[in-house]
Design an enzyme around this catalytic site. Structure first.
Site, PDB file in Angstrom:
ATOM      1  CD  GLU A 123      18.466  -5.905  -9.228  1.00 37.81           C
ATOM      2  OE1 GLU A 123      17.905  -6.047  -8.016  1.00 37.81           O
ATOM      3  OE2 GLU A 123      18.672  -4.906  -9.665  1.00 37.81           O
ATOM      4  CG  HIS A 138      -1.769   0.937   1.357  1.00 32.56           C
ATOM      5  ND1 HIS A 138      -1.758   2.115   2.351  1.00 32.56           N
ATOM      6  CD2 HIS A 138      -3.052   1.458   0.610  1.00 32.56           C
ATOM      7  CE1 HIS A 138      -2.720   2.812   2.106  1.00 32.56           C
ATOM      8  NE2 HIS A 138      -3.438   2.395   1.061  1.00 32.56           N
ATOM      9  CG  HIS A 184      -2.901   9.519  -0.181  1.00 32.14           C
ATOM     10  ND1 HIS A 184      -3.886   8.335  -0.807  1.00 32.14           N
ATOM     11  CD2 HIS A 184      -3.596   9.890   0.880  1.00 32.14           C
ATOM     12  CE1 HIS A 184      -4.898   8.317  -0.039  1.00 32.14           C
ATOM     13  NE2 HIS A 184      -4.758   9.273   0.703  1.00 32.14           N
TER      14      HIS A 184
END
Length: 331
Positions: free
Chosen positions: A141, A15, A57
């Protein structure tokens, strides 16, 4: 124990990145989230003045950047109505990307996450393209495909000022090879109309976000009287399934809390959504006691176990390591 829709381990969605450990929506937060086992990283997308998608946000950035200390931008402070709420500060749509790149991120909730303030002033605001570049490098990776889970923030507002988010989002995703229903991407929105429109333009998975109060802003603008509560009914979920592949729900919609913060019995939302063919992703899981129900103070792992046992298909977490290494999730 209820199974997930596809009988698979629930996905871990970081998140805003590993926002429990780094200032949110920074490359450092996303990179750490991947290292801690996240399956997807979640950038909230807003637009710059020159139409570039960046991760914040909110489009008001005084809480998450040092813009207030930049005297050269003092004249850009203003008050706007965003989704019906008056906000005073500095807004991304009034800055070019070049100007925004001179700012640095800061911890949004320093009173709770004082350790993250050590990174204040060090990290840039990333573009969507920079986030995708990071994901590609890290996926190579670790030899594990990391997905992205972008949210269109305030889509009706941005469309109203000529900076619609959807076209540049799809253009960027297509240019980077994200195509088809199985691509490692979910596009999410709290509004309905832009997801319905997106469903006619892309096969990428779409997620209808559902809050435990209020209504989508496009409903407010159009005068629609329905609320989020109406959308979690069987008929509402069937309607969502016509254009989306998942619902992203406030966790109180699945396991309500009483007035003291103690958990009540679960609702049938997971069962109902699965019956409609929808995945269920739940937000937001955090380790701090002030966010946890009374039942799980000091035990965030217990909260994950409760929700995993209810058959959710994914969780949004500020602490992806707490979620990812829970015994219920098999790697």
């Amino acid at each position: 124990m209820t199974t997930t829709l596809q009988d698979a381990s629930p996905i871990i969605i970081a998140h805003r990145g590993a926002s429990g450990y780094r200032p949110e929506h920074t490359l450092a937060a996303y990179e750490l989230a991947i290292a801690l086992g996240a399956d997807y990283i979640e950038p909230d997308l807003v637009s710059t003045k020159d139409g570039i998608l960046i991760a914040r946000h909110e489009n008001e950035i005084s809480e998450t950047t040092n813009v207030a200390s930049h005297v050269e931008f003092a004249h850009l402070q203003t008050t706007k109505i965003i989704d019906g709420e008056s906000k005073t500060g500095w807004f991304t749509e009034d800055f070019t990307l070049t100007e925004l790149k001179t700012l640095r991120a800061k911890e949004r909730i320093p009173q709770l996450r004082s350790q993250n303030t050590a990174y204040d002033g060090l990290l840039e605001i990333p573009t969507l393209q920079e986030i995708i570049d990071l994901v590609k490098v890290k996926s190579g990776e670790i030899n594990r495909a990391i997905g992205i889970y972008p949210e269109t923030k305030h889509p009706t507002y941005f469309k109203s000022i000529g900076l619609a988010l959807e076209a540049p989002l799809l253009t960027t995703l297509t240019a980077n090879g994200y195509q088809g229903a199985n691509a490692p991407v979910f596009i999410q929105s709290f509004e309905m109309a832009n997801l319905q429109d997106l469903s006619t333009k892309t096969d990428l998975p779409l997620v209808q976000l559902l809050n435990n109060s209020g209504k989508p802003n496009d409903f407010v603008v159009s005068g629609c009287e329905r609320t989020y509560t109406d959308l979690v009914t069987a008929s509402g979920l069937a309607e969502i399934a016509e254009y989306a592949q998942a619902v992203g729900i406030h966790k109180n919609l699945l396991v309500p809390r009483d007035n003291n913060g103690k958990l009540r019995s679960p609702t049938s939302l997971v069962i109902d959504a699965h019956a409609a063919g929808l995945l269920v992703h739940v937000w937001t899981f955090r380790n701090e006691d002030c966010f946890l129900p009374l039942d799980f103070q000091g035990n965030p792992q217990g909260e994950y176990e409760l929700f995993f046992n209810l058959g959710v298909d994914g969780v949004f977490s500020d602490y992806p390591d707490t979620a990812a290494y829970h015994p219920t999730v098999q790697w």
